[in-house]
Write a protein that holds these residues in place. Structure first.
Motif, PDB file in Angstrom:
ATOM      1  N   ALA A 400     -12.635 -59.818 -64.735  1.00 63.12           N
ATOM      2  CA  ALA A 400     -13.900 -59.050 -64.351  1.00 63.12           C
ATOM      3  C   ALA A 400     -14.151 -58.745 -62.826  1.00 63.12           C
ATOM      4  CB  ALA A 400     -15.119 -60.128 -64.728  1.00 63.12           C
ATOM      5  N   ALA A 401     -13.650 -59.568 -62.154  1.00 62.16           N
ATOM      6  CA  ALA A 401     -13.462 -59.222 -60.548  1.00 62.16           C
ATOM      7  C   ALA A 401     -12.888 -57.879 -60.451  1.00 62.16           C
ATOM      8  CB  ALA A 401     -12.982 -60.436 -60.025  1.00 62.16           C
ATOM      9  N   GLN A 402     -11.554 -57.713 -60.899  1.00 61.85           N
ATOM     10  CA  GLN A 402     -10.951 -56.481 -60.625  1.00 61.85           C
ATOM     11  C   GLN A 402     -11.678 -55.253 -61.304  1.00 61.85           C
ATOM     12  OE1 GLN A 402      -7.609 -58.066 -63.027  1.00 61.85           O
ATOM     13  NE2 GLN A 402      -5.857 -57.943 -61.224  1.00 61.85           N
ATOM     14  N   LEU A 403     -12.127 -55.457 -62.300  1.00 66.45           N
ATOM     15  CA  LEU A 403     -13.048 -54.241 -62.826  1.00 66.45           C
ATOM     16  C   LEU A 403     -14.211 -54.019 -62.008  1.00 66.45           C
ATOM     17  CD1 LEU A 403     -12.715 -55.240 -66.693  1.00 66.45           C
ATOM     18  CD2 LEU A 403     -11.776 -53.063 -65.497  1.00 66.45           C
ATOM     19  N   ALA A 404     -14.880 -55.017 -61.548  1.00 65.39           N
ATOM     20  CA  ALA A 404     -15.847 -54.905 -60.817  1.00 65.39           C
ATOM     21  C   ALA A 404     -15.801 -54.281 -59.574  1.00 65.39           C
ATOM     22  CB  ALA A 404     -16.709 -56.212 -60.410  1.00 65.39           C
ATOM     23  N   GLN A 405     -14.394 -54.709 -58.910  1.00 66.95           N
ATOM     24  CA  GLN A 405     -14.207 -54.023 -57.637  1.00 66.95           C
ATOM     25  C   GLN A 405     -13.938 -52.427 -57.759  1.00 66.95           C
ATOM     26  OE1 GLN A 405     -10.118 -54.506 -55.892  1.00 66.95           O
ATOM     27  NE2 GLN A 405     -11.104 -55.419 -54.035  1.00 66.95           N
ATOM     28  N   GLN A 406     -13.176 -52.128 -58.914  1.00 69.29           N
ATOM     29  CA  GLN A 406     -13.023 -50.804 -59.267  1.00 69.29           C
ATOM     30  C   GLN A 406     -14.308 -49.889 -59.471  1.00 69.29           C
ATOM     31  OE1 GLN A 406     -10.334 -50.966 -62.790  1.00 69.29           O
ATOM     32  NE2 GLN A 406      -8.464 -52.076 -61.624  1.00 69.29           N
ATOM     33  N   ALA A 407     -15.145 -50.357 -60.010  1.00 68.56           N
ATOM     34  CA  ALA A 407     -16.522 -49.947 -60.363  1.00 68.56           C
ATOM     35  C   ALA A 407     -17.596 -49.961 -59.014  1.00 68.56           C
ATOM     36  CB  ALA A 407     -17.209 -50.587 -61.730  1.00 68.56           C
ATOM     37  N   GLY A 408     -17.041 -50.667 -58.068  1.00 67.28           N
ATOM     38  CA  GLY A 408     -18.088 -50.743 -57.008  1.00 67.28           C
ATOM     39  C   GLY A 408     -19.260 -51.782 -57.119  1.00 67.28           C
ATOM     40  N   LYS A 409     -19.125 -52.935 -57.820  1.00 66.49           N
ATOM     41  CA  LYS A 409     -20.227 -53.642 -58.397  1.00 66.49           C
ATOM     42  C   LYS A 409     -19.807 -55.056 -57.658  1.00 66.49           C
ATOM     43  CE  LYS A 409     -21.492 -51.847 -62.522  1.00 66.49           C
ATOM     44  NZ  LYS A 409     -22.919 -51.600 -62.501  1.00 66.49           N
ATOM     45  N   ALA A 410     -20.585 -56.051 -57.534  1.00 69.54           N
ATOM     46  CA  ALA A 410     -20.689 -57.360 -57.199  1.00 69.54           C
ATOM     47  C   ALA A 410     -20.853 -58.095 -58.210  1.00 69.54           C
ATOM     48  CB  ALA A 410     -21.734 -57.643 -55.976  1.00 69.54           C
ATOM     49  N   LEU A 411     -20.197 -59.429 -58.168  1.00 71.45           N
ATOM     50  CA  LEU A 411     -20.407 -60.636 -59.190  1.00 71.45           C
ATOM     51  C   LEU A 411     -20.784 -61.740 -58.681  1.00 71.45           C
ATOM     52  CD1 LEU A 411     -16.696 -60.320 -60.991  1.00 71.45           C
ATOM     53  CD2 LEU A 411     -18.938 -59.182 -61.747  1.00 71.45           C
ATOM     54  N   PRO A 412     -21.678 -62.454 -59.370  1.00 69.04           N
ATOM     55  CA  PRO A 412     -22.317 -63.608 -58.948  1.00 69.04           C
ATOM     56  C   PRO A 412     -21.446 -64.751 -58.534  1.00 69.04           C
ATOM     57  CG  PRO A 412     -22.601 -63.585 -61.414  1.00 69.04           C
ATOM     58  CD  PRO A 412     -21.991 -62.242 -60.797  1.00 69.04           C
ATOM     59  N   THR A 413     -22.085 -65.643 -57.530  1.00 67.08           N
ATOM     60  CA  THR A 413     -21.096 -66.965 -57.214  1.00 67.08           C
ATOM     61  C   THR A 413     -21.878 -68.016 -57.705  1.00 67.08           C
ATOM     62  OG1 THR A 413     -22.496 -67.067 -55.025  1.00 67.08           O
ATOM     63  CG2 THR A 413     -20.505 -65.732 -55.054  1.00 67.08           C
ATOM     64  N   GLU A 414     -23.230 -67.888 -58.284  1.00 71.06           N
ATOM     65  CA  GLU A 414     -23.806 -69.177 -58.672  1.00 71.06           C
ATOM     66  C   GLU A 414     -24.345 -68.940 -60.256  1.00 71.06           C
ATOM     67  OE1 GLU A 414     -27.124 -70.352 -56.180  1.00 71.06           O
ATOM     68  OE2 GLU A 414     -28.198 -68.549 -56.907  1.00 71.06           O
ATOM     69  N   LEU A 415     -24.621 -69.993 -60.700  1.00 66.92           N
ATOM     70  CA  LEU A 415     -25.210 -70.007 -62.214  1.00 66.92           C
ATOM     71  C   LEU A 415     -26.522 -69.763 -62.193  1.00 66.92           C
ATOM     72  CD1 LEU A 415     -23.593 -73.583 -63.180  1.00 66.92           C
ATOM     73  CD2 LEU A 415     -22.617 -71.425 -62.856  1.00 66.92           C
ATOM     74  N   SER A 416     -26.855 -69.299 -63.528  1.00 64.61           N
ATOM     75  CA  SER A 416     -28.096 -68.895 -63.559  1.00 64.61           C
ATOM     76  C   SER A 416     -29.155 -70.192 -63.754  1.00 64.61           C
ATOM     77  CB  SER A 416     -28.346 -68.121 -64.991  1.00 64.61           C
ATOM     78  OG  SER A 416     -28.051 -68.882 -65.991  1.00 64.61           O
ATOM     79  N   PRO A 417     -30.309 -69.825 -63.844  1.00 60.27           N
ATOM     80  CA  PRO A 417     -31.359 -70.956 -64.057  1.00 60.27           C
ATOM     81  C   PRO A 417     -30.968 -72.140 -65.334  1.00 60.27           C
ATOM     82  CG  PRO A 417     -32.620 -69.167 -63.460  1.00 60.27           C
ATOM     83  CD  PRO A 417     -31.231 -68.660 -63.543  1.00 60.27           C
ATOM     84  N   GLN A 418     -30.697 -71.200 -66.077  1.00 61.53           N
ATOM     85  CA  GLN A 418     -30.433 -71.847 -67.435  1.00 61.53           C
ATOM     86  C   GLN A 418     -29.502 -72.727 -67.353  1.00 61.53           C
ATOM     87  OE1 GLN A 418     -30.871 -68.497 -67.121  1.00 61.53           O
ATOM     88  NE2 GLN A 418     -31.246 -67.537 -69.131  1.00 61.53           N
ATOM     89  N   GLN A 419     -28.239 -72.262 -66.807  1.00 65.05           N
ATOM     90  CA  GLN A 419     -27.000 -72.734 -66.494  1.00 65.05           C
ATOM     91  C   GLN A 419     -26.991 -73.950 -65.561  1.00 65.05           C
ATOM     92  OE1 GLN A 419     -24.810 -69.286 -65.668  1.00 65.05           O
ATOM     93  NE2 GLN A 419     -24.292 -68.710 -67.562  1.00 65.05           N
TER      94      GLN A 419
END
Length: 535
Positions: A400-419
């Protein structure tokens, strides 16, 4: 990963309370931790030396925490402070065991005198007694955990970037970089430890608030500064008109509440912070990486959790605080916080982040929950399942991180409220109920994940999302089948145990009770029972 949001936040509140750090509390131990945090944030992609330094520094911090907590168990007069200290001993011992394993893997020599870094704080605390000791010990814990949360959040990004960069340089000699295996292990450790440190920080702040009314004023004021800073960023970057409207309300309302808090603080000659804390600033910097609906969702997630904690902190202070004027101020602010929470909840529910975002966040949650399973479960099938979740979701997160970098997107570092709520529920679960809760969560989560991946693989117009969903779908289907199989084994074992003893623990589900709005827990402990061993 779809626990009903209001129930999840209620579980979060009931388990750990709220609060934020008092920036004015500081000593040589805290200054050393602040310097460590700065050192950890100097490079976007860690070299082998930088990663080794992070491990040694985190180990030193943990050993210091254990030493100070041992003193607090002996000297604290508050039952909550004593309970918190005992959990620091248990939890940081477990984290240090993980750090030792990673250090051995990397060939890092850990400092033999790590606990000596707390000498000055230990001497200072040793000279105090009674409420003075309790206040000083909790102030130090707020400061140190605030710095550690900021450092671990930053380290999560650095390791992710290093792993992606390394995958892109396969076949090229990179002698100054950690191995892929070491980085993967470090990523799993950070993903497992960050939510635990966030829990520690929340609990420390809540206890500090009740011990010291001026600390409540400072923490609430600093929360307001952080809310305003986040809202100003949202005014610039949010795409949803509802999110921008919410952000403007945060600026207006928290400015008003902070003005009221400042007037009360001046009347009491209490010192207020002038900027958000290190953890709050790190969260703001993290949020700035996102764009589009991912930004909107990340911002609203932060607000759901922050205002749930605000409600809990204000309600506890209004009921149990020791200063009449501060209790009144907390009670006066409570309706505003409740309105903010429900508006944040409604807006958050209306937002759908990208598949890359949600898949990566789900993977981090699986790693955090499964690390708890390796610690708490005594069932070999559950432990085997948990280890596979850590391995498979670590690999999926890298993709996911590789694809996000190629797409210029950021990924979360922390969990959602539910999680975050599920994490706390699993952390607090008894030995007899953990397996049922953990496996029930995994069955529900993977059913939803399979549905989401199927839809994305067939219908998504976003190429990176479609690519990731197509790759993950067969793995998630295997996980679901295995989760259902292990859940059945756990249920059979529980039924047999119940028949033998004439009782049944009945705890096979996840989520909080029927509460649909956050509420204070009165005199309830702000820390759940700790785990007792680390794999």
């Amino acid at each position: 990963m779809k626990t009903p949001l209001a129930l999840a936040v209620a579980a979060l509140l009931a388990a750990c309370g709220g609060g934020n750090p008092d920036q004015s509390a500081g000593d040589s131990h805290s200054m050393q931790l602040a310097q460590s945090a700065v050192m950890r944030q100097t490079a976007s992609t860690p070299s082998a030396t930088a990663l080794n330094d992070f491990i040694a520094s985190a180990w030193r911090d943990g050993e210091s925490e254990i030493r100070l907590a041992q003193l607090a168990v002996q000297r604290a007069t508050s039952n909550e402070v004593q309970g918190f200290a005992q959990r620091m001993i248990t939890d940081h011992t477990l984290v240090d065991q993980r750090l030792q394993q990673l250090a051995q893997q990397l060939g890092v020599t850990l400092p033999a005198d790590a606990a000596a870094s707390a000498d000055a704080t230990f001497a200072q605390l040793s000279s105090l007694s009674g409420n003075e000791f309790d206040r000083a010990y909790m102030a130090d814990n707020v400061t140190t955990h605030d710095r550690d949360v900021a450092a671990f959040r930053t380290q999560a990004l650095q390791i992710q970037e290093a792993l992606v960069a390394q995958q892109g340089q396969q076949g090229t000699a990179q002698t100054s970089q950690p191995s892929s295996q070491a980085l993967t292990a470090a990523a799993a450790l950070v993903d497992a430890v960050l939510p635990l440190l966030q829990l520690h920080l929340t609990a420390a702040g809540e206890i500090q608030n009740l011990l010291d009314p001026n600390a409540f004023l400072a923490n609430a004021y600093q929360d307001g500064l952080a809310e305003i800073a986040l809202a100003q960023l949202a005014q610039q970057n949010a795409t949803s008109t509802d999110v921008r409207s919410f952000a403007q309300r945060m600026i207006d309302d928290h400015t008003r509440v902070n003005n009221q808090l400042r007037a009360l603080a001046e009347a009491k000659a209490a010192t207020l912070p002038t900027a958000p804390s290190a953890a709050q600033q790190a969260a703001r910097d993290d949020l700035a990486r996102f764009t589009g609906t991912d930004f909107d969702r990340a911002y609203m997630d932060m607000n759901v959790v922050a205002h749930a904690k605000d409600i809990f902190a204000a309600r506890r202070q209004s009921q149990n605080g020791t200063d009449t004027a501060v209790r009144a101020a907390a009670l006066a602010a409570l309706p505003t916080f409740i309105e903010h929470f429900f508006q944040a909840l409604t807006t958050d529910r209306s937002l759908t982040p990208s598949f890359l975002y949600s898949a990566a966040q789900d993977g981090k949650a699986e790693i955090a929950f499964s690390t708890l399973a390796l610690v708490k479960s005594q069932n070999a099938s559950v432990q085997s399942f948990a280890q596979r979740m850590i391995t498979d979701h670590g690999a999926a997160n890298l993709q996911a991180a590789q694809l996000a970098q190629q797409a210029g997107k950021a990924l979360p570092t922390e969990l959602s409220p539910q999680q975050q709520a599920v994490y706390i529920e699993l952390y607090a679960a008894s030995a007899s109920s953990f397996d049922g809760r953990y496996m029930s969560y995994n069955v529900q989560a993977h059913r939803q994940d399979v549905l989401d991946a199927t839809t994305q693989s067939q219908q998504s117009a976003d190429a990176p999302s479609r690519t990731l969903a197509t790759a993950l779908l067969p793995v998630l289907q295997q996980h679901l089948a295995l989760a259902e199989q292990v859940q059945m084994t756990v249920q059979q074992a529980s039924s047999q145990s119940g028949s033998a003893t004439g009782t049944s623990n009945g705890n096979t589900g996840t989520g909080a009770s029927g509460t649909t709005a956050p509420s204070g827990a009165g005199s309830a402990s702000v820390m759940p029972a700790p785990v007792t061993s680390m794999p």
